[in-house]
Design a protein around this motif. Structure first.
Motif, PDB file in Angstrom:
ATOM      1  N   THR A   1      21.409   7.067   1.448  1.00  0.00           N
ATOM      2  CA  THR A   1      22.089   7.402   0.198  1.00  0.00           C
ATOM      3  C   THR A   1      21.420   6.582  -0.875  1.00  0.00           C
ATOM      4  OG1 THR A   1      24.191   7.709   1.379  1.00  0.00           O
ATOM      5  CG2 THR A   1      24.289   7.466  -1.018  1.00  0.00           C
ATOM      6  N   VAL A   2      20.766   7.250  -1.811  1.00  0.00           N
ATOM      7  CA  VAL A   2      20.024   6.528  -2.834  1.00  0.00           C
ATOM      8  C   VAL A   2      20.060   7.339  -4.121  1.00  0.00           C
ATOM      9  CG1 VAL A   2      17.806   7.548  -2.202  1.00  0.00           C
ATOM     10  CG2 VAL A   2      17.872   5.308  -3.300  1.00  0.00           C
ATOM     11  N   SER A   3      20.116   6.629  -5.215  1.00  0.00           N
ATOM     12  CA  SER A   3      20.155   7.288  -6.520  1.00  0.00           C
ATOM     13  C   SER A   3      18.743   7.616  -6.968  1.00  0.00           C
ATOM     14  CB  SER A   3      20.829   6.355  -7.532  1.00  0.00           C
ATOM     15  OG  SER A   3      20.214   5.085  -7.510  1.00  0.00           O
ATOM     16  N   GLY A   4      18.178   8.669  -6.406  1.00  0.00           N
ATOM     17  CA  GLY A   4      16.822   9.074  -6.731  1.00  0.00           C
ATOM     18  C   GLY A   4      15.828   8.394  -5.809  1.00  0.00           C
ATOM     19  N   LEU A   5      15.303   9.159  -4.857  1.00  0.00           N
ATOM     20  CA  LEU A   5      14.402   8.571  -3.858  1.00  0.00           C
ATOM     21  C   LEU A   5      12.998   8.495  -4.428  1.00  0.00           C
ATOM     22  CD1 LEU A   5      14.043   7.619  -0.873  1.00  0.00           C
ATOM     23  CD2 LEU A   5      13.337   9.978  -0.381  1.00  0.00           C
ATOM     24  N   ARG A   6      12.431   7.313  -4.324  1.00  0.00           N
ATOM     25  CA  ARG A   6      11.044   7.140  -4.746  1.00  0.00           C
ATOM     26  C   ARG A   6      10.114   7.218  -3.538  1.00  0.00           C
ATOM     27  NH1 ARG A   6       9.092   1.962  -8.398  1.00  0.00           N
ATOM     28  NH2 ARG A   6       7.186   2.884  -9.224  1.00  0.00           N
ATOM     29  N   GLY A   7      10.594   6.726  -2.389  1.00  0.00           N
ATOM     30  CA  GLY A   7       9.805   6.773  -1.179  1.00  0.00           C
ATOM     31  C   GLY A   7      10.629   6.318   0.012  1.00  0.00           C
ATOM     32  N   LEU A   8      10.312   6.837   1.200  1.00  0.00           N
ATOM     33  CA  LEU A   8      10.963   6.415   2.445  1.00  0.00           C
ATOM     34  C   LEU A   8       9.879   5.914   3.373  1.00  0.00           C
ATOM     35  CD1 LEU A   8      13.898   7.914   4.354  1.00  0.00           C
ATOM     36  CD2 LEU A   8      11.782   7.456   5.608  1.00  0.00           C
ATOM     37  N   PHE A   9      10.130   4.786   4.005  1.00  0.00           N
ATOM     38  CA  PHE A   9       9.116   4.098   4.803  1.00  0.00           C
ATOM     39  C   PHE A   9       9.613   3.913   6.229  1.00  0.00           C
ATOM     40  CE2 PHE A   9       6.622   2.818   1.130  1.00  0.00           C
ATOM     41  CZ  PHE A   9       7.556   2.886   0.114  1.00  0.00           C
ATOM     42  N   TRP A  10       8.685   4.059   7.191  1.00  0.00           N
ATOM     43  CA  TRP A  10       8.955   3.737   8.583  1.00  0.00           C
ATOM     44  C   TRP A  10       8.044   2.578   8.997  1.00  0.00           C
ATOM     45  CZ3 TRP A  10      12.792   5.239  11.724  1.00  0.00           C
ATOM     46  CH2 TRP A  10      13.497   6.412  11.411  1.00  0.00           C
ATOM     47  N   TYR A  11       8.659   1.615   9.737  1.00  0.00           N
ATOM     48  CA  TYR A  11       7.930   0.470  10.257  1.00  0.00           C
ATOM     49  C   TYR A  11       8.209   0.342  11.744  1.00  0.00           C
ATOM     50  CZ  TYR A  11       7.130  -1.400   5.535  1.00  0.00           C
ATOM     51  OH  TYR A  11       6.722  -1.590   4.243  1.00  0.00           O
ATOM     52  N   ARG A  12       7.270  -0.263  12.417  1.00  0.00           N
ATOM     53  CA  ARG A  12       7.454  -0.639  13.816  1.00  0.00           C
ATOM     54  C   ARG A  12       7.450  -2.164  13.885  1.00  0.00           C
ATOM     55  NH1 ARG A  12       4.529   0.782  19.330  1.00  0.00           N
ATOM     56  NH2 ARG A  12       4.670  -1.266  20.285  1.00  0.00           N
ATOM     57  N   GLN A  13       8.382  -2.734  14.656  1.00  0.00           N
ATOM     58  CA  GLN A  13       8.422  -4.180  14.807  1.00  0.00           C
ATOM     59  C   GLN A  13       8.487  -4.550  16.282  1.00  0.00           C
ATOM     60  OE1 GLN A  13      11.734  -6.290  12.994  1.00  0.00           O
ATOM     61  NE2 GLN A  13      10.544  -8.172  12.822  1.00  0.00           N
ATOM     62  N   ASP A  14       7.509  -5.336  16.721  1.00  0.00           N
ATOM     63  CA  ASP A  14       7.507  -5.875  18.074  1.00  0.00           C
ATOM     64  C   ASP A  14       8.249  -7.213  18.067  1.00  0.00           C
ATOM     65  OD1 ASP A  14       4.328  -4.468  18.166  1.00  0.00           O
ATOM     66  OD2 ASP A  14       5.953  -3.875  19.510  1.00  0.00           O
ATOM     67  N   PRO A  15       8.814  -7.614  19.214  1.00  0.00           N
ATOM     68  CA  PRO A  15       9.599  -8.857  19.263  1.00  0.00           C
ATOM     69  C   PRO A  15       8.812 -10.062  18.763  1.00  0.00           C
ATOM     70  CG  PRO A  15       9.909  -7.594  21.275  1.00  0.00           C
ATOM     71  CD  PRO A  15       8.822  -6.899  20.507  1.00  0.00           C
TER      72      PRO A  15
END
Lengths: 113, 110
Positions: B26-40
């Motif tokens: 839920t965002v007031s106007g999306l500028r960008g959506l990001f996916w990240y991977r995190q290892d322990p």
């Protein structure tokens, strides 16, 4: 190419002791810099960000402070650590003005005992 | 208030068993959506940026899609080395900082 360095990797500090974590970025100029804390089950919490030397914005009032003495250097500090300051601290940078994903450092695991 | 919710919190798959991770925002106007991977014990590693509904991006066994309310990270025939926590974040037009979800911890068993 750009690289980000964060140290130390692990730190165990007694309650009431001071803290200084350092982050430096290479290969870019005038980056936006960020300090995040990651606690189990709580996700990434933005602590501070900076768009330029001496410009610091605080997202969460707490026992910590940040400084940016040079363009590519970002420091997270505390005068007296609390048990609740334990966590995984991450520094990140991004290019100002454009939609680029943040690049994160390798993190510092801080345990306050 | 801008918000990101990821589900499930944890996902266990057998090697080769395809599935999807969800990121609702839920965002007031999306500028960008990001996916990240995190290892322990490591910092998040950037995977994808999506800018508008209908956009798709692929990298090896991963495919990210975006609608006006959510994003999916599809994992096709996963391998044990895909085990990690996957983080979703959004950037709103009203502010520059990324807002992160709590992540989905993926475990792929051989």
């Amino acid at each position: 190419s750009q690289t980000i360095h964060q140290w130390p990797a692990t730190l165990v500090q007694p309650v009431g002791s001071p803290l200084s974590l350092e982050c430096t970025v290479e290969g870019t100029s005038n980056p936006n810099l960020y300090w995040y804390r990651q606690a189990a089950g709580r996700g990434l919490q933005l602590l501070f960000y900076s768009v330029g030397i001496g410009q610091i914005s605080s997202e969460v009032p707490q026992n910590l402070s940040a400084s940016r003495p040079q363009d590519r250097q970002f420091i997270l500090s505390s005068k007296k650590l609390l048990l609740s300051d334990s966590g995984f601290y991450l520094c990140a940078w991004s290019t100002g003005g454009k939609i680029y994903g943040y690049t994160f450092g390798s993190g510092t695991r801080l345990t306050v005992v | 208030e801008d918000q990101v919710t990821q589900s499930p919190e944890a996902l266990r798959l057998q090697e080769g068993e395809s599935s999807s991770l969800n990121c609702s925002y839920t965002v007031s106007g999306l500028r960008g959506l990001f996916w990240y991977r995190q290892d322990p014990g490591k910092g998040p590693e950037f995977l994808f940026t999506l800018y508008s509904a209908g956009e798709e991006k692929e990298k090896e066994r991963l495919k990210a899609t975006l609608t006006k309310k959510e994003s999916f990270l599809h994992i096709t025939a996963p391998k044990p080395e895909d085990s990690a926590t996957y983080l979703c974040a959004v950037q709103a037009r009203s502010q520059g900082n990324l807002i992160f979800g709590k992540g989905t911890k993926l475990s792929v068993k051989p």
